[in-house]
Scaffold this active site. Structure first.
Site, PDB file in Angstrom:
ATOM      1  N   SER A   1       0.809  -1.225   0.000  1.00  0.00           N
ATOM      2  CA  SER A   1       0.000   0.000   0.000  1.00  0.00           C
ATOM      3  C   SER A   1       0.841   1.273   0.000  1.00  0.00           C
ATOM      4  CB  SER A   1      -0.971  -0.006   1.182  1.00  0.00           C
ATOM      5  OG  SER A   1      -1.903  -1.046   1.005  1.00  0.00           O
ATOM      6  N   LYS A  23      -8.426  -6.128  10.918  1.00  0.00           N
ATOM      7  CA  LYS A  23      -9.633  -5.638  10.231  1.00  0.00           C
ATOM      8  C   LYS A  23     -10.901  -5.801  11.085  1.00  0.00           C
ATOM      9  CE  LYS A  23      -7.991  -6.501   5.508  1.00  0.00           C
ATOM     10  NZ  LYS A  23      -8.365  -7.009   4.182  1.00  0.00           N
ATOM     11  N   ASP A  42     -12.621  -3.950  -0.067  1.00  0.00           N
ATOM     12  CA  ASP A  42     -12.144  -5.140  -0.794  1.00  0.00           C
ATOM     13  C   ASP A  42     -13.107  -5.552  -1.918  1.00  0.00           C
ATOM     14  OD1 ASP A  42      -9.768  -5.414   0.631  1.00  0.00           O
ATOM     15  OD2 ASP A  42     -10.698  -6.629   2.201  1.00  0.00           O
ATOM     16  N   GLY A  47     -11.894 -14.666   4.798  1.00  0.00           N
ATOM     17  CA  GLY A  47     -12.221 -13.243   4.845  1.00  0.00           C
ATOM     18  C   GLY A  47     -12.367 -12.623   3.463  1.00  0.00           C
ATOM     19  N   ALA A  48     -11.483 -13.000   2.541  1.00  0.00           N
ATOM     20  CA  ALA A  48     -11.540 -12.421   1.197  1.00  0.00           C
ATOM     21  C   ALA A  48     -12.817 -12.870   0.491  1.00  0.00           C
ATOM     22  CB  ALA A  48     -10.311 -12.838   0.395  1.00  0.00           C
ATOM     23  N   THR A  93     -13.751 -27.020   3.801  1.00  0.00           N
ATOM     24  CA  THR A  93     -14.602 -27.184   4.983  1.00  0.00           C
ATOM     25  C   THR A  93     -15.966 -26.619   4.620  1.00  0.00           C
ATOM     26  OG1 THR A  93     -12.614 -26.669   6.250  1.00  0.00           O
ATOM     27  CG2 THR A  93     -14.693 -26.752   7.469  1.00  0.00           C
ATOM     28  N   ARG A 127     -17.936 -23.845   6.627  1.00  0.00           N
ATOM     29  CA  ARG A 127     -17.593 -22.418   6.524  1.00  0.00           C
ATOM     30  C   ARG A 127     -18.303 -21.789   5.322  1.00  0.00           C
ATOM     31  NH1 ARG A 127     -11.474 -20.808   6.703  1.00  0.00           N
ATOM     32  NH2 ARG A 127     -12.258 -18.903   7.666  1.00  0.00           N
ATOM     33  N   GLY A 144      -5.050 -10.801 -10.167  1.00  0.00           N
ATOM     34  CA  GLY A 144      -5.546 -10.183  -8.941  1.00  0.00           C
ATOM     35  C   GLY A 144      -4.914  -8.851  -8.573  1.00  0.00           C
TER      36      GLY A 144
HETATM   37  P1  ATR Z   1      -8.498 -15.210   4.178  1.00  0.00           P
HETATM   38  O1  ATR Z   1      -9.134 -14.486   5.314  1.00  0.00           O
HETATM   39  O2  ATR Z   1      -7.238 -14.582   3.677  1.00  0.00           O
HETATM   40  O3  ATR Z   1      -9.438 -15.493   3.063  1.00  0.00           O
HETATM   41  P2  ATR Z   1      -8.617 -17.743   5.622  1.00  0.00           P
HETATM   42  O4  ATR Z   1      -9.738 -17.282   6.465  1.00  0.00           O
HETATM   43  O5  ATR Z   1      -7.510 -18.456   6.280  1.00  0.00           O
HETATM   44  O6  ATR Z   1      -7.945 -16.582   4.798  1.00  0.00           O
HETATM   45  O7  ATR Z   1      -9.234 -18.648   4.460  1.00  0.00           O
HETATM   46  C1  ATR Z   1      -8.447 -19.366   3.631  1.00  0.00           C
HETATM   47  C2  ATR Z   1      -9.294 -20.126   2.608  1.00  0.00           C
HETATM   48  O8  ATR Z   1      -8.401 -20.964   1.867  1.00  0.00           O
HETATM   49  C3  ATR Z   1     -10.316 -21.062   3.213  1.00  0.00           C
HETATM   50  O9  ATR Z   1     -11.401 -21.173   2.328  1.00  0.00           O
HETATM   51  C4  ATR Z   1      -9.550 -22.377   3.302  1.00  0.00           C
HETATM   52  O10 ATR Z   1     -10.339 -23.534   3.364  1.00  0.00           O
HETATM   53  P3  ATR Z   1     -10.884 -24.077   4.795  1.00  0.00           P
HETATM   54  O11 ATR Z   1     -12.009 -23.177   5.168  1.00  0.00           O
HETATM   55  O12 ATR Z   1     -11.283 -25.477   4.513  1.00  0.00           O
HETATM   56  O13 ATR Z   1      -9.703 -23.985   5.723  1.00  0.00           O
HETATM   57  C5  ATR Z   1      -8.802 -22.329   1.992  1.00  0.00           C
HETATM   58  N1  ATR Z   1      -7.619 -23.204   1.992  1.00  0.00           N
HETATM   59  C6  ATR Z   1      -6.434 -22.959   2.584  1.00  0.00           C
HETATM   60  N2  ATR Z   1      -5.582 -23.972   2.363  1.00  0.00           N
HETATM   61  C7  ATR Z   1      -6.248 -24.892   1.595  1.00  0.00           C
HETATM   62  C8  ATR Z   1      -5.908 -26.160   1.014  1.00  0.00           C
HETATM   63  N3  ATR Z   1      -4.683 -26.691   1.160  1.00  0.00           N
HETATM   64  N4  ATR Z   1      -6.839 -26.786   0.270  1.00  0.00           N
HETATM   65  C9  ATR Z   1      -8.076 -26.256   0.104  1.00  0.00           C
HETATM   66  N5  ATR Z   1      -8.455 -25.068   0.632  1.00  0.00           N
HETATM   67  C10 ATR Z   1      -7.551 -24.387   1.364  1.00  0.00           C
END
Ligand code: ATR
Length: 282
Positions: free
Chosen positions: A24, A75, A111, A139-140, A162, A165, A248
């Site tokens: 930034s 945030k 965002d 979060g994104a 998962t 979520r 991105g």
């Molecule tokens: P952010 O806030 O930056 O989006 P986050 O809350 O840690 O980060 O979310 C990361 C995302 O990447 C989640 O959707 C996560 O899946 P889970 O909810 O199952 O954890 C996904 N993610 C991270 N590593 C992964 C992997 N190896 N395979 C599949 N999904 C993954």
């Protein structure tokens, strides 16, 4: 003694922990120079324990600041601590942009604006689609789901490792958002006009799972929130299968424009020169 000229100089910040990787300062520094504004934008590292005091001091000791950006991991706390979070922040439970107005701390989240503005710039007409697929539920993903819903995209399918979520986000963000486990990939891709990776998979040369984009609608767009490298594994795969891609980097650049305008009074532009500043720093 304070230099009397200082009263005419606006100072802004980006606060995070850690903060040294933030791009930034490069973005806002570029615009300050371009518009010849006698302002500043500095990175500040503040631990989570010290963050409430940092925010409180914006109306006290640190009142030379007109506002700033908030990044990981603050945030959510920023949203909680400001006086007037806007409706977008309220729904997301997170704010990334703060400013002082009438003696009060206001906040928004830019965002989602960054995400749609990047597509508007690089793939005009992208929103004439009936179905979007969003991979990830962090979060994104929240900000992107909110923005896609607010743009009126008919059906939004969230795929996540998962599934619980993804379901939480579907419940929170609207009736036409559907949650799925990864196994449903083939089924939900069918006829979709947009695929978005909102996870950090593929960042900095890390491996990303193989995704078959073959079922997407013809003319579909694949985009990624990861911008290092610019051509992520997902984007390379989509290109091999003949789909248009949007990297991105523009999301990062466009999310910065509302804050700059609030603090410095000029609506900045995202152009090739700015992209080049960031690319050269990668
Ligand atoms: P952010 O806030 O930056 O989006 P986050 O809350 O840690 O980060 O979310 C990361 C995302 O990447 C989640 O959707 C996560 O899946 P889970 O909810 O199952 O954890 C996904 N993610 C991270 N590593 C992964 C992997 N190896 N395979 C599949 N999904 C993954």
């Amino acid at each position: 003694m304070r230099d009397s000229r200082e009263t005419f100089v606006n100072h802004a910040f980006v606060v995070g922990h850690p903060i040294k990787h933030s791009r930034s300062p490069l973005i806002h520094g570029h615009w300050l120079e371009k518009f010849k504004i006698a302002g500043s934008y500095r990175p500040i590292d503040v631990s989570p324990a010290a963050f409430p005091d940092f925010i409180a001091n914006l109306k006290g000791e640190h009142r030379s600041f007109v506002g700033g950006n908030v990044t990981i991991p603050h945030k959510e706390a920023a949203f909680q601590l400001v006086d007037r979070p806007d409706a977008l922040s309220e729904e997301l439970g997170a704010s990334n942009t703060i400013w002082i107005e009438d003696g009060r701390l206001h906040a928004t989240n830019t965002d989602g604006h960054g995400f749609v503005s990047n597509l508007d710039e690089r793939a005009p007409g992208w929103d004439r689609i009936d179905r979007a697929v969003v991979f990830g539920a962090g979060g994104a993903s929240r900000a992107i789901l909110q923005a896609l819903r607010d743009r009126g995209i008919g059906e939004i399918h969230v795929l996540n490792r998962t599934v619980g979520r993804a379901q939480e986000l579907a419940d929170r963000f609207g009736t036409r958002i559907y949650a799925h486990p990864m196994e449903a990939l083939r089924e939900v891709m069918g006829g979709a006009g947009l695929f978005v990776n909102t996870t950090s998979l593929g960042m900095d040369g890390d491996a990303a799972p193989d995704i078959d984009f073959g079922g997407l609608a013809s003319g579909a767009i694949v985009t990624d929130i990861v911008y290092v490298p610019l051509k992520t594994p997902f984007l390379l795969q989509a290109e091999r299968q003949g789909f248009a891609t949007v990297d991105g980097l523009g999301m990062l650049l466009h999310q910065a424009t509302p804050g700059f305008e609030k603090w410095f009074g000029v609506r900045p532009v995202v152009d090739a020169a700015l992209r080049q500043v960031i690319v050269e720093d990668m």
